[in-house]
Design a protein around this motif. Structure first.
Motif, PDB file in Angstrom:
ATOM      1  N   ASN A 132       5.618  39.659  12.514  1.00  0.00           N
ATOM      2  CA  ASN A 132       5.048  40.788  10.951  1.00  0.00           C
ATOM      3  C   ASN A 132       5.486  39.711  10.216  1.00  0.00           C
ATOM      4  O   ASN A 132       4.194  39.919   9.150  1.00  0.00           O
ATOM      5  CB  ASN A 132       5.401  41.991  10.928  1.00  0.00           C
ATOM      6  CG  ASN A 132       5.647  42.927   9.967  1.00  0.00           C
ATOM      7  OD1 ASN A 132       4.603  42.939   9.438  1.00  0.00           O
ATOM      8  ND2 ASN A 132       6.542  43.061   8.963  1.00  0.00           N
ATOM      9  N   VAL A 133       6.062  38.467   9.494  1.00  0.00           N
ATOM     10  CA  VAL A 133       6.490  38.110   8.477  1.00  0.00           C
ATOM     11  C   VAL A 133       5.027  36.816   8.930  1.00  0.00           C
ATOM     12  O   VAL A 133       4.273  36.848   7.904  1.00  0.00           O
ATOM     13  CB  VAL A 133       7.719  37.390   8.032  1.00  0.00           C
ATOM     14  CG1 VAL A 133       7.726  36.567   7.400  1.00  0.00           C
ATOM     15  CG2 VAL A 133       8.733  38.685   8.069  1.00  0.00           C
ATOM     16  N   LEU A 134       5.418  36.394   9.657  1.00  0.00           N
ATOM     17  CA  LEU A 134       4.953  35.309  10.480  1.00  0.00           C
ATOM     18  C   LEU A 134       3.770  35.294  11.544  1.00  0.00           C
ATOM     19  O   LEU A 134       4.004  34.637  11.888  1.00  0.00           O
ATOM     20  CB  LEU A 134       4.839  33.598   9.662  1.00  0.00           C
ATOM     21  CG  LEU A 134       6.400  33.300   8.520  1.00  0.00           C
ATOM     22  CD1 LEU A 134       7.178  31.930   9.236  1.00  0.00           C
ATOM     23  CD2 LEU A 134       5.228  33.213   7.281  1.00  0.00           C
ATOM     24  N   PRO A 135       3.015  35.914  11.299  1.00  0.00           N
ATOM     25  CA  PRO A 135       2.314  36.376  12.850  1.00  0.00           C
ATOM     26  C   PRO A 135       0.893  34.958  13.292  1.00  0.00           C
ATOM     27  O   PRO A 135       0.817  34.491  14.475  1.00  0.00           O
ATOM     28  CB  PRO A 135       1.594  37.716  12.544  1.00  0.00           C
ATOM     29  CG  PRO A 135       1.291  37.622  11.044  1.00  0.00           C
ATOM     30  CD  PRO A 135       2.920  37.158  10.695  1.00  0.00           C
ATOM     31  N   HIS A 136       1.247  34.750  11.532  1.00  0.00           N
ATOM     32  CA  HIS A 136       0.427  32.721  12.888  1.00  0.00           C
ATOM     33  C   HIS A 136       1.108  31.402  12.339  1.00  0.00           C
ATOM     34  O   HIS A 136       0.706  30.640  12.667  1.00  0.00           O
ATOM     35  CB  HIS A 136      -0.846  32.791  11.599  1.00  0.00           C
ATOM     36  CG  HIS A 136      -2.158  33.880  11.676  1.00  0.00           C
ATOM     37  ND1 HIS A 136      -2.427  34.528  13.055  1.00  0.00           N
ATOM     38  CD2 HIS A 136      -1.894  34.915  10.711  1.00  0.00           C
ATOM     39  CE1 HIS A 136      -2.596  36.410  12.795  1.00  0.00           C
ATOM     40  NE2 HIS A 136      -2.846  35.704  10.988  1.00  0.00           N
ATOM     41  N   ALA A 137       2.315  32.112  13.080  1.00  0.00           N
ATOM     42  CA  ALA A 137       2.750  30.368  12.477  1.00  0.00           C
ATOM     43  C   ALA A 137       2.463  29.581  14.077  1.00  0.00           C
ATOM     44  O   ALA A 137       2.436  30.444  15.653  1.00  0.00           O
ATOM     45  CB  ALA A 137       4.885  31.363  12.957  1.00  0.00           C
ATOM     46  N   GLN A 138       2.656  28.810  13.725  1.00  0.00           N
ATOM     47  CA  GLN A 138       2.288  27.776  14.980  1.00  0.00           C
ATOM     48  C   GLN A 138       2.909  27.632  16.062  1.00  0.00           C
ATOM     49  O   GLN A 138       2.928  27.342  17.453  1.00  0.00           O
ATOM     50  CB  GLN A 138       2.584  25.872  14.724  1.00  0.00           C
ATOM     51  CG  GLN A 138       1.274  25.307  13.058  1.00  0.00           C
ATOM     52  CD  GLN A 138       1.794  25.631  11.633  1.00  0.00           C
ATOM     53  OE1 GLN A 138       3.314  26.817  11.986  1.00  0.00           O
ATOM     54  NE2 GLN A 138       1.562  25.379  10.599  1.00  0.00           N
ATOM     55  N   PHE A 139       4.958  27.821  15.964  1.00  0.00           N
ATOM     56  CA  PHE A 139       5.801  27.998  16.604  1.00  0.00           C
ATOM     57  C   PHE A 139       6.217  29.424  16.888  1.00  0.00           C
ATOM     58  O   PHE A 139       6.453  29.666  15.884  1.00  0.00           O
ATOM     59  CB  PHE A 139       6.881  26.602  17.168  1.00  0.00           C
ATOM     60  CG  PHE A 139       5.566  25.756  16.946  1.00  0.00           C
ATOM     61  CD1 PHE A 139       5.436  24.977  18.240  1.00  0.00           C
ATOM     62  CD2 PHE A 139       5.570  24.510  16.262  1.00  0.00           C
ATOM     63  CE1 PHE A 139       4.562  23.825  18.648  1.00  0.00           C
ATOM     64  CE2 PHE A 139       4.696  23.694  15.728  1.00  0.00           C
ATOM     65  CZ  PHE A 139       3.816  23.090  17.338  1.00  0.00           C
ATOM     66  N   LYS A 140       5.793  30.199  18.055  1.00  0.00           N
ATOM     67  CA  LYS A 140       6.896  31.174  17.728  1.00  0.00           C
ATOM     68  C   LYS A 140       8.130  31.882  18.801  1.00  0.00           C
ATOM     69  O   LYS A 140       6.843  31.318  20.419  1.00  0.00           O
ATOM     70  CB  LYS A 140       6.224  32.509  17.819  1.00  0.00           C
ATOM     71  CG  LYS A 140       5.061  32.682  17.135  1.00  0.00           C
ATOM     72  CD  LYS A 140       3.782  33.864  16.956  1.00  0.00           C
ATOM     73  CE  LYS A 140       3.752  34.905  16.506  1.00  0.00           C
ATOM     74  NZ  LYS A 140       3.278  35.288  16.786  1.00  0.00           N
ATOM     75  N   PHE A 141       9.458  31.793  18.816  1.00  0.00           N
ATOM     76  CA  PHE A 141      10.446  32.006  20.053  1.00  0.00           C
ATOM     77  C   PHE A 141      10.671  32.945  19.360  1.00  0.00           C
ATOM     78  O   PHE A 141      11.597  33.359  18.784  1.00  0.00           O
ATOM     79  CB  PHE A 141      10.973  30.748  19.499  1.00  0.00           C
ATOM     80  CG  PHE A 141      10.205  29.196  20.307  1.00  0.00           C
ATOM     81  CD1 PHE A 141      10.345  28.553  21.271  1.00  0.00           C
ATOM     82  CD2 PHE A 141      10.019  28.498  18.900  1.00  0.00           C
ATOM     83  CE1 PHE A 141       9.917  27.329  21.144  1.00  0.00           C
ATOM     84  CE2 PHE A 141       9.351  27.635  18.637  1.00  0.00           C
ATOM     85  CZ  PHE A 141       9.197  26.817  19.947  1.00  0.00           C
ATOM     86  N   TYR A 142      11.178  33.866  20.883  1.00  0.00           N
ATOM     87  CA  TYR A 142      12.093  34.767  20.562  1.00  0.00           C
ATOM     88  C   TYR A 142      13.294  34.515  21.658  1.00  0.00           C
ATOM     89  O   TYR A 142      13.367  34.020  22.843  1.00  0.00           O
ATOM     90  CB  TYR A 142      11.928  36.010  21.623  1.00  0.00           C
ATOM     91  CG  TYR A 142      12.543  37.698  21.049  1.00  0.00           C
ATOM     92  CD1 TYR A 142      11.636  38.409  20.461  1.00  0.00           C
ATOM     93  CD2 TYR A 142      13.112  37.661  23.224  1.00  0.00           C
ATOM     94  CE1 TYR A 142      12.401  39.297  21.356  1.00  0.00           C
ATOM     95  CE2 TYR A 142      13.862  39.018  22.539  1.00  0.00           C
ATOM     96  CZ  TYR A 142      13.594  39.615  22.496  1.00  0.00           C
ATOM     97  OH  TYR A 142      14.517  40.919  21.534  1.00  0.00           O
ATOM     98  N   LEU A 143      14.605  34.117  21.090  1.00  0.00           N
ATOM     99  CA  LEU A 143      15.956  34.004  21.858  1.00  0.00           C
ATOM    100  C   LEU A 143      16.724  35.097  21.830  1.00  0.00           C
ATOM    101  O   LEU A 143      17.026  35.501  21.383  1.00  0.00           O
ATOM    102  CB  LEU A 143      16.058  32.755  20.313  1.00  0.00           C
ATOM    103  CG  LEU A 143      17.405  32.498  20.800  1.00  0.00           C
ATOM    104  CD1 LEU A 143      17.492  31.349  21.722  1.00  0.00           C
ATOM    105  CD2 LEU A 143      18.075  31.918  19.578  1.00  0.00           C
ATOM    106  N   THR A 144      17.172  35.191  23.144  1.00  0.00           N
ATOM    107  CA  THR A 144      18.060  36.248  23.896  1.00  0.00           C
ATOM    108  C   THR A 144      18.830  35.884  24.952  1.00  0.00           C
ATOM    109  O   THR A 144      19.069  34.674  24.790  1.00  0.00           O
ATOM    110  CB  THR A 144      17.284  37.387  24.940  1.00  0.00           C
ATOM    111  OG1 THR A 144      18.092  38.686  24.643  1.00  0.00           O
ATOM    112  CG2 THR A 144      16.657  37.141  25.898  1.00  0.00           C
TER     113      THR A 144
END
Ligand code: DC
Length: 219
Positions: A132-144
């Motif tokens: 939502n905040v930066l849907p077009h960020a160059q790098f996206k990670f989901y840390l779990t």
């Protein structure tokens, strides 16, 4: 601007890892959870229930969040008061999760987050950064990580800070907060299709940092 977005449930190590990634890349680190905590603290100190959406909405224009200190180790201030320590209190965690369900609070903080991300190279961590905040960020990670492992880490952190909270309470709170953050109608915590999922249950902090930094350097 270089924008690296990291989302994930509580206790997954987002802030520790986000900070180290930012240091390695020599860019700014922004912990968006701290902003929700700061608003919850301010509201509760005024004797207002964090679930009283209308009263919370009316207080928002009085809240000025600022930062001081290094790019990766900023202190957070509300109206000039350093709240960096107070927002980490255990009781604030649930309040922050509750207050973050309100659209007015989200709109208020997301505007600040996008402004910061548009002006500097940043690592932003939170719950809705990739979605939502930066849907077009160059790098996206989901840390779990597994809930029991996240509770173990969070419990040791709290004990090291002098708290006497027991492990079962921390685990219960983590499970409750996951449910709260993942099931709310507005901007729930989700795994976006384009996010790189990193399960750190059996990884060290250094391994996770190296994985993310490598991905970013490889472009
Ligand atoms: O990351 P944290 O545990 O400090 O965050 C506190 C709460 O704030 C979390 O339970 C949900 C909320 N939050 C959010 O809704 N969106 C974000 N981007 C960051 C945090």
């Amino acid at each position: 601007m270089l924008n690296i977005a990291i989302d994930g449930p509580c206790g997954a190590g987002k802030s520790t890892i986000g900070k180290l990634v930012a240091r390695e890349l020599d860019i700014t680190y922004l912990d968006t959870g701290a902003m929700y905590r700061a608003v919850a603290l301010y509201v509760s100190e005024r004797g207002i229930d964090v679930n009283d959406a209308e009263s919370v909405r009316r207080l928002l224009p009085d809240i000025r969040i600022t930062y001081a200190g290094g790019a990766q180790d900023k202190r957070i201030f509300v109206n000039g008061n350093d709240v960096s320590l107070a927002i980490r209190e255990h009781r604030i965690s649930k309040m922050a999760s509750d207050i973050s369900k309100q659209q007015s609070v989200r709109d208020f903080l997301i505007a600040m987050q996008r402004e910061i991300a548009s002006q500097s190279d940043v690592v932003l961590d939170g719950r809705d950064i990739t979605s939502n905040v930066l849907p077009h960020a160059q790098f996206k990670f989901y840390l779990t990580a597994d809930a029991s492992e996240r509770a173990r880490r969070r419990h040791s952190e709290l004990i090291a800070k002098g708290s006497d909270v027991d492990y079962d309470t921390v685990l219960r709170d983590i499970v409750d907060r996951d449910r709260n953050d993942m099931n709310r109608p507005i901007a729930p915590l989700i795994v976006t299709e384009d996010a790189d999922v990193v399960d750190s249950t059996n990884m060290s902090i250094e391994q996770v940092v190296a994985y993310i930094v490598d991905k970013v350097r490889q472009g």
